[in-house]
Design a protein around this motif. Structure first.
Motif, PDB file in Angstrom:
ATOM      1  N   ALA A 326      30.625  47.644  45.675  1.00 16.74           N
ATOM      2  CA  ALA A 326      29.432  47.045  45.091  1.00 16.74           C
ATOM      3  C   ALA A 326      29.329  47.374  43.606  1.00 16.74           C
ATOM      4  O   ALA A 326      29.615  48.487  43.164  1.00 16.74           O
ATOM      5  CB  ALA A 326      28.188  47.560  45.821  1.00 16.74           C
ATOM      6  N   MET A 327      28.930  46.370  42.842  1.00 16.47           N
ATOM      7  CA  MET A 327      28.586  46.574  41.436  1.00 16.47           C
ATOM      8  C   MET A 327      27.419  45.646  41.118  1.00 16.47           C
ATOM      9  O   MET A 327      27.042  44.810  41.944  1.00 16.47           O
ATOM     10  CB  MET A 327      29.785  46.305  40.520  1.00 16.47           C
ATOM     11  N   ARG A 328      26.863  45.796  39.931  1.00 15.59           N
ATOM     12  CA  ARG A 328      25.781  44.896  39.534  1.00 15.59           C
ATOM     13  C   ARG A 328      26.242  43.452  39.681  1.00 15.59           C
ATOM     14  O   ARG A 328      27.390  43.127  39.346  1.00 15.59           O
ATOM     15  CB  ARG A 328      25.361  45.169  38.103  1.00 15.59           C
ATOM     16  N   MET A 329      25.373  42.597  40.161  1.00 14.61           N
ATOM     17  CA  MET A 329      25.790  41.226  40.447  1.00 14.61           C
ATOM     18  C   MET A 329      26.305  40.517  39.198  1.00 14.61           C
ATOM     19  O   MET A 329      27.329  39.815  39.249  1.00 14.61           O
ATOM     20  CB  MET A 329      24.628  40.434  41.057  1.00 14.61           C
ATOM     21  N   ASP A 330      25.649  40.698  38.052  1.00 23.04           N
ATOM     22  CA  ASP A 330      26.118  40.022  36.842  1.00 23.04           C
ATOM     23  C   ASP A 330      27.493  40.535  36.421  1.00 23.04           C
ATOM     24  O   ASP A 330      28.357  39.764  35.990  1.00 23.04           O
ATOM     25  CB  ASP A 330      25.107  40.167  35.706  1.00 23.04           C
ATOM     26  N   ALA A 331      27.710  41.850  36.573  1.00 21.82           N
ATOM     27  CA  ALA A 331      29.024  42.411  36.231  1.00 21.82           C
ATOM     28  C   ALA A 331      30.100  41.902  37.194  1.00 21.82           C
ATOM     29  O   ALA A 331      31.240  41.622  36.792  1.00 21.82           O
ATOM     30  CB  ALA A 331      28.970  43.937  36.269  1.00 21.82           C
ATOM     31  N   HIS A 332      29.732  41.763  38.478  1.00 22.14           N
ATOM     32  CA  HIS A 332      30.701  41.261  39.456  1.00 22.14           C
ATOM     33  C   HIS A 332      31.094  39.821  39.141  1.00 22.14           C
ATOM     34  O   HIS A 332      32.273  39.446  39.237  1.00 22.14           O
ATOM     35  CB  HIS A 332      30.123  41.338  40.864  1.00 22.14           C
ATOM     36  N   VAL A 333      30.118  39.006  38.758  1.00 23.00           N
ATOM     37  CA  VAL A 333      30.418  37.607  38.423  1.00 23.00           C
ATOM     38  C   VAL A 333      31.375  37.541  37.241  1.00 23.00           C
ATOM     39  O   VAL A 333      32.345  36.766  37.239  1.00 23.00           O
ATOM     40  CB  VAL A 333      29.118  36.838  38.135  1.00 23.00           C
ATOM     41  N   LEU A 339      39.136  37.730  36.863  1.00 21.51           N
ATOM     42  CA  LEU A 339      40.197  37.706  37.870  1.00 21.51           C
ATOM     43  C   LEU A 339      40.807  36.320  37.992  1.00 21.51           C
ATOM     44  O   LEU A 339      42.033  36.164  38.097  1.00 21.51           O
ATOM     45  CB  LEU A 339      39.626  38.163  39.212  1.00 21.51           C
ATOM     46  N   ARG A 340      39.986  35.301  37.953  1.00 15.28           N
ATOM     47  CA  ARG A 340      40.487  33.936  38.071  1.00 15.28           C
ATOM     48  C   ARG A 340      41.297  33.526  36.845  1.00 15.28           C
ATOM     49  O   ARG A 340      42.151  32.631  36.925  1.00 15.28           O
ATOM     50  CB  ARG A 340      39.319  32.966  38.273  1.00 15.28           C
ATOM     51  N   ARG A 341      41.022  34.178  35.715  1.00 14.16           N
ATOM     52  CA  ARG A 341      41.769  33.853  34.493  1.00 14.16           C
ATOM     53  C   ARG A 341      43.118  34.569  34.427  1.00 14.16           C
ATOM     54  O   ARG A 341      43.927  34.280  33.538  1.00 14.16           O
ATOM     55  CB  ARG A 341      40.940  34.232  33.261  1.00 14.16           C
ATOM     56  N   LEU A 345      46.401  34.198  31.882  1.00  9.69           N
ATOM     57  CA  LEU A 345      46.694  35.280  30.945  1.00  9.69           C
ATOM     58  C   LEU A 345      48.129  35.765  31.103  1.00  9.69           C
ATOM     59  O   LEU A 345      48.834  36.005  30.099  1.00  9.69           O
ATOM     60  CB  LEU A 345      45.717  36.436  31.187  1.00  9.69           C
ATOM     61  N   PHE A 346      48.605  35.896  32.344  1.00 13.18           N
ATOM     62  CA  PHE A 346      49.996  36.305  32.567  1.00 13.18           C
ATOM     63  C   PHE A 346      50.957  35.303  31.956  1.00 13.18           C
ATOM     64  O   PHE A 346      51.984  35.682  31.359  1.00 13.18           O
ATOM     65  CB  PHE A 346      50.275  36.424  34.070  1.00 13.18           C
ATOM     66  N   ALA A 347      50.650  34.019  32.100  1.00 15.91           N
ATOM     67  CA  ALA A 347      51.524  32.988  31.531  1.00 15.91           C
ATOM     68  C   ALA A 347      51.543  33.087  30.007  1.00 15.91           C
ATOM     69  O   ALA A 347      52.609  32.953  29.367  1.00 15.91           O
ATOM     70  CB  ALA A 347      51.055  31.606  31.965  1.00 15.91           C
ATOM     71  N   GLN A 348      50.372  33.348  29.409  1.00 19.62           N
ATOM     72  CA  GLN A 348      50.309  33.484  27.954  1.00 19.62           C
ATOM     73  C   GLN A 348      51.090  34.697  27.474  1.00 19.62           C
ATOM     74  O   GLN A 348      51.816  34.629  26.467  1.00 19.62           O
ATOM     75  CB  GLN A 348      48.851  33.580  27.517  1.00 19.62           C
ATOM     76  N   VAL A 349      50.951  35.825  28.213  1.00 15.41           N
ATOM     77  CA  VAL A 349      51.690  37.037  27.840  1.00 15.41           C
ATOM     78  C   VAL A 349      53.186  36.811  27.967  1.00 15.41           C
ATOM     79  O   VAL A 349      53.982  37.229  27.094  1.00 15.41           O
ATOM     80  CB  VAL A 349      51.229  38.221  28.718  1.00 15.41           C
ATOM     81  N   ALA A 350      53.612  36.130  29.034  1.00 18.25           N
ATOM     82  CA  ALA A 350      55.042  35.838  29.204  1.00 18.25           C
ATOM     83  C   ALA A 350      55.560  34.976  28.059  1.00 18.25           C
ATOM     84  O   ALA A 350      56.669  35.199  27.539  1.00 18.25           O
ATOM     85  CB  ALA A 350      55.270  35.146  30.546  1.00 18.25           C
TER      86      ALA A 350
END
Length: 363
Positions: A326-333, A339-341, A345-350
């Motif tokens: 559990a974390m604050r709801m706004d922080a979790h969002v 996470l979805r990005r 991001l991995f593709a950009q780093v590669a």
């Protein structure tokens, strides 16, 4: 049961426009409402459904033109969903439990049955149990020794109430619930692997034979007034002191409350919530479905936890939580958005690594 619109308006404190003498026998969704039904068209989205149905009367959204909608009458309320609670209360006949004591019920001679109580078929009531005035107990319920059931309580089919459990007035217990089973408390003669893991956060210690010895439950369960317990929920008795649920709290189906837990007033625990032993929960706490709470922690007043949240540490009053852990709801969002990005991001780093490698080779 049949009601006039005048009677319904009085019961709900609603504003009535049109013919108050219309007779209503049921409530219905707008598209399925016949002439005898009160259509529940509480938002403009339901206007199309009213046109398809055959209702003569409806509860409408504020500002609706009931004549243009083809109705003979309409009710208007400031908070439609709250009005729905009053309407369903008015129209719900409740379970059919005959007054008095059914001949097949087994009641210990030392039990005390309050005036006006209704005891259904095959109910078993143990020694020194007390059933309050006007309490209703449906078929196959079992009330163990020294349990106390408050006035106007409703205990539905197949409920099990353990020894010395106390239920307040107007408590409702849905079918199959078990209140007052032994707590899940076991200990090993030596320090267990679980204790090692707790202390070290990962090291179970040397493997070896390990046996579990029962810690008996000497406490019971105390439940306040106006509490509702959902179907097949389980509330364990305390080890030494009672497990406690405060007045006005509502538990959904399949909720588990472990031993020694203390829950405050007017809390709402949705389906499949699990609360481990010795947790303290404040007032007006809301847990959505499948929330899990670790043992021996404190949840402050007015905490709200979204679905499937897992709470491992103390939560301060007023905190809104989501996630695992559990974390604050706004922080979790925000964390979930990050996470979805990650794939992008991995593709950009590669791509950057490839570009840097080319530059290095050209040098």
């Amino acid at each position: 049961m049949a009601f006039t619109l005048d009677q319904i308006a009085t019961a709900l404190g609603a504003r009535l426009e049109g013919d108050g003498s219309l007779t209503i026998t049921r409530a219905a969704e707008p598209a399925e409402a016949g002439p005898d039904a009160l259509a529940l068209a509480m938002k403009p989205d339901y206007a199309e459904g009213l046109a398809r149905g055959g209702a003569q009367a409806a509860i409408l959204w504020d500002g609706a033109d009931w004549r243009a909608l083809g109705l003979r009458a309409a009710l208007f309320v400031p908070r439609p969903r709250y009005a729905l609670s009053g309407l369903t209360r008015l129209m719900d006949p409740g379970p059919e439990i005959a007054p008095g004591i059914h001949p097949s019920a087994v009641i210990d001679p030392d039990a005390r049955i309050g005036d006006g109580a209704a005891i259904g078929p095959l109910v078993v009531i143990g020694p020194r149990a007390e059933i309050g005035p006007r309490a209703r107990i449906a078929a196959h319920a079992a009330i163990a020794e020294e349990a106390r059931i408050g006035a106007d309580a409703l205990i539905l089919a197949g409920v099990r109430i353990g020894a010395r459990v106390t239920l307040g007035d107007r408590v409702i217990v849905q079918p199959g619930a078990v209140i007052g089973a032994d707590g899940f408390s076991f200990v090993t003669p030596e320090k267990s692997a679980v204790e090692n893991v707790r202390a070290t956060l990962g090291d179970a210690g040397a493997a070896g034979a390990q046996s579990w010895t029962r810690i008996h439950s000497l406490g019971s369960v105390t439940i306040g007034d106006d509490v509702e317990i959902g179907a097949n929920s389980c509330i364990d008795r305390g080890t030494i002191r009672d497990t406690v649920i405060g007045a006005g709290t509502k538990l959904d189906n399949l909720v588990h409350v472990g031993h020694n837990v203390r829950i405050g007033r007017d809390c709402l625990l949705c389906g499949q919530v699990g609360i481990a032993g010795s947790v303290r929960i404040g007032d007006r706490v809301v847990f959505a479905g499948q929330v899990g709470v670790n043992d021996n922690i404190f949840i402050g007043d007015d905490v709200i936890a979204g679905g499937a949240t897992k709470i491992f540490t103390n939560a301060p009053a007023g905190r809104v939580l989501l996630g695992y852990p559990a974390m604050r709801m706004d922080a979790h969002v925000e964390a979930y958005k990050g996470l979805r990005r990650l794939p992008r991001l991995f593709a950009q780093v590669a791509a950057l690594q490839k570009a840097v490698s080319k530059l290095s080779r050209s040098d």
